[in-house]
Design an enzyme around this catalytic site. Structure first.
Site, PDB file in Angstrom:
ATOM      1  N   PRO A  10       0.792  -1.221   0.000  1.00  0.00           N
ATOM      2  CA  PRO A  10       0.000   0.000   0.000  1.00  0.00           C
ATOM      3  C   PRO A  10       0.831   1.280   0.000  1.00  0.00           C
ATOM      4  CG  PRO A  10      -0.129  -1.119   2.117  1.00  0.00           C
ATOM      5  CD  PRO A  10       0.527  -2.065   1.166  1.00  0.00           C
ATOM      6  N   ASN A  11       0.305   2.242  -0.736  1.00  0.00           N
ATOM      7  CA  ASN A  11       0.860   3.600  -0.855  1.00  0.00           C
ATOM      8  C   ASN A  11       2.118   3.686  -1.709  1.00  0.00           C
ATOM      9  OD1 ASN A  11      -1.134   4.903   0.867  1.00  0.00           O
ATOM     10  ND2 ASN A  11      -0.196   3.742   2.524  1.00  0.00           N
ATOM     11  N   ARG A  18       5.296  10.863  -2.687  1.00  0.00           N
ATOM     12  CA  ARG A  18       5.030  10.568  -1.274  1.00  0.00           C
ATOM     13  C   ARG A  18       6.313  10.728  -0.466  1.00  0.00           C
ATOM     14  NH1 ARG A  18       4.724   4.466   1.153  1.00  0.00           N
ATOM     15  NH2 ARG A  18       4.166   5.063   3.278  1.00  0.00           N
ATOM     16  N   TYR A  23      11.354   8.390   0.791  1.00  0.00           N
ATOM     17  CA  TYR A  23      11.191   7.306  -0.193  1.00  0.00           C
ATOM     18  C   TYR A  23      11.802   7.605  -1.564  1.00  0.00           C
ATOM     19  CZ  TYR A  23       8.019   5.512   3.352  1.00  0.00           C
ATOM     20  OH  TYR A  23       7.491   5.041   4.532  1.00  0.00           O
ATOM     21  N   ASN A  75       7.913  -5.714  -1.165  1.00  0.00           N
ATOM     22  CA  ASN A  75       7.895  -4.611  -0.208  1.00  0.00           C
ATOM     23  C   ASN A  75       6.455  -4.521   0.287  1.00  0.00           C
ATOM     24  OD1 ASN A  75       7.845  -2.296   1.277  1.00  0.00           O
ATOM     25  ND2 ASN A  75       8.951  -1.046  -0.221  1.00  0.00           N
ATOM     26  N   ALA A  78       3.261  -0.922   4.747  1.00  0.00           N
ATOM     27  CA  ALA A  78       2.754  -0.941   6.134  1.00  0.00           C
ATOM     28  C   ALA A  78       2.286  -2.329   6.567  1.00  0.00           C
ATOM     29  CB  ALA A  78       1.634   0.078   6.294  1.00  0.00           C
ATOM     30  N   HIS A  81       4.270  -4.706   9.025  1.00  0.00           N
ATOM     31  CA  HIS A  81       4.241  -4.599  10.481  1.00  0.00           C
ATOM     32  C   HIS A  81       2.945  -5.127  11.091  1.00  0.00           C
ATOM     33  CE1 HIS A  81       7.489  -2.063   9.232  1.00  0.00           C
ATOM     34  NE2 HIS A  81       6.665  -1.187   8.685  1.00  0.00           N
ATOM     35  N   ASP A  88       1.394 -15.783   6.317  1.00  0.00           N
ATOM     36  CA  ASP A  88       0.865 -17.133   6.069  1.00  0.00           C
ATOM     37  C   ASP A  88       0.910 -17.475   4.580  1.00  0.00           C
ATOM     38  OD1 ASP A  88       0.371 -17.552   8.748  1.00  0.00           O
ATOM     39  OD2 ASP A  88      -1.803 -17.278   8.615  1.00  0.00           O
ATOM     40  N   GLU A  99      12.559  -9.670   1.136  1.00  0.00           N
ATOM     41  CA  GLU A  99      11.792  -8.516   1.642  1.00  0.00           C
ATOM     42  C   GLU A  99      12.626  -7.253   1.411  1.00  0.00           C
ATOM     43  OE1 GLU A  99      10.969  -9.013   5.810  1.00  0.00           O
ATOM     44  OE2 GLU A  99      10.327  -6.918   6.066  1.00  0.00           O
ATOM     45  N   HIS A 101      12.727  -2.909   1.747  1.00  0.00           N
ATOM     46  CA  HIS A 101      12.181  -1.621   2.185  1.00  0.00           C
ATOM     47  C   HIS A 101      13.065  -0.512   1.656  1.00  0.00           C
ATOM     48  CE1 HIS A 101       9.377  -3.618   4.784  1.00  0.00           C
ATOM     49  NE2 HIS A 101      10.376  -4.405   5.163  1.00  0.00           N
ATOM     50  N   SER A 103      13.246   2.574   2.843  1.00  0.00           N
ATOM     51  CA  SER A 103      13.844   3.273   3.983  1.00  0.00           C
ATOM     52  C   SER A 103      14.436   2.251   4.956  1.00  0.00           C
ATOM     53  CB  SER A 103      12.776   4.111   4.699  1.00  0.00           C
ATOM     54  OG  SER A 103      11.771   3.268   5.246  1.00  0.00           O
ATOM     55  N   ARG A 108      13.634   4.223  12.132  1.00  0.00           N
ATOM     56  CA  ARG A 108      12.393   5.002  12.187  1.00  0.00           C
ATOM     57  C   ARG A 108      11.580   4.638  13.450  1.00  0.00           C
ATOM     58  NH1 ARG A 108       9.627   4.717   6.534  1.00  0.00           N
ATOM     59  NH2 ARG A 108       8.459   6.446   7.477  1.00  0.00           N
ATOM     60  N   ARG A 112       7.795   0.294  13.314  1.00  0.00           N
ATOM     61  CA  ARG A 112       8.315  -0.224  12.033  1.00  0.00           C
ATOM     62  C   ARG A 112       9.451  -1.226  12.244  1.00  0.00           C
ATOM     63  NH1 ARG A 112       5.904   3.322   8.253  1.00  0.00           N
ATOM     64  NH2 ARG A 112       5.562   5.363   9.182  1.00  0.00           N
TER      65      ARG A 112
HETATM   66  C1  DQA Z   1       8.368   0.840   3.670  1.00  0.00           C
HETATM   67  C2  DQA Z   1       8.490   1.052   5.189  1.00  0.00           C
HETATM   68  C3  DQA Z   1       7.147   0.852   5.873  1.00  0.00           C
HETATM   69  O1  DQA Z   1       7.273   1.041   7.281  1.00  0.00           O
HETATM   70  C4  DQA Z   1       6.145   1.851   5.351  1.00  0.00           C
HETATM   71  O2  DQA Z   1       4.874   1.628   5.925  1.00  0.00           O
HETATM   72  C5  DQA Z   1       6.070   1.876   3.868  1.00  0.00           C
HETATM   73  C6  DQA Z   1       7.277   1.695   3.073  1.00  0.00           C
HETATM   74  C7  DQA Z   1       9.677   1.169   2.936  1.00  0.00           C
HETATM   75  O3  DQA Z   1       9.788   0.798   1.766  1.00  0.00           O
HETATM   76  O4  DQA Z   1      10.565   1.821   3.493  1.00  0.00           O
HETATM   77  O5  DQA Z   1       5.002   2.146   3.298  1.00  0.00           O
HETATM   78  O6  DQA Z   1       8.087  -0.535   3.436  1.00  0.00           O
END
Ligand code: DQA
Length: 145
Positions: A10-11, A18, A23, A75, A78, A81, A88, A99, A101, A103, A108, A112
């Site tokens: 998401p996002n 953003r 990011y 990735n 959110a 977490h 699963d 995985e 990320h 950031s 942070r 997170r």
């Molecule tokens: C993220 C880190 C997450 O905590 C955050 O909610 C994101 C992006 C990252 O790519 O740094 O949306 O996964």
């Protein structure tokens, strides 16, 4: 052809606009295009998908069990977490899971610092910006077998 699935949570569709100080300025399309180009050079098929919906991400992970996908680079944003359901689904996938990320989540807020997905991931990359996806891709393509 060997297949890789790249999942963005998401996002991440808002990348570029953003919180660019966290990011970066690249868009998701920029990132995906570069992954496509690199994978194609090595003869890999890559599918990049983004969703703001947990169930959609789970459906794609489940589909990857059946279509010969060798690795998932994810990735979960959110959902990292919060989502036992994504954990699963990944536990039911037999290939490699990396995985990523953008950031450094450990620098942070404390919420997170915990990742459900890390309980399954074969590798975790955080804090390298979009380079993290490329590092994950190189690692997957260099795996034996
Ligand atoms: C993220 C880190 C997450 O905590 C955050 O909610 C994101 C992006 C990252 O790519 O740094 O949306 O996964």
């Amino acid at each position: 052809m060997k297949k890789i699935l790249v999942l963005h949570g998401p996002n991440l569709n808002l990348l570029g606009t953003r919180q660019p100080e966290i990011y970066g300025h690249e868009t998701l399309e920029d990132i995906n295009n570069r992954l496509f180009e690199r994978a194609a050079l090595e003869g890999w098929e890559i599918a990049c998908r983004q969703s703001n919906h947990e169930g959609q991400l789970i459906d794609w992970i489940q589909a990857a069990r059946l279509d010969g996908t060798a690795a998932i680079i994810i990735n979960p944003a959110a959902y990292t977490h919060t989502s036992v359901a994504i954990l699963d689904a990944l536990n039911a996938f037999e290939g490699t899971v990396i995985e990523v990320h953008l950031s450094n989540v450990h620098k942070r807020e404390s919420f997170r610092h915990h990742s459900y997905v890390s309980l399954r991931a074969d590798g975790v990359i955080a804090g390298l910006g979009s380079q993290g996806y490329h590092a994950a891709l190189e690692a997957v393509m260099r795996q034996p077998g």
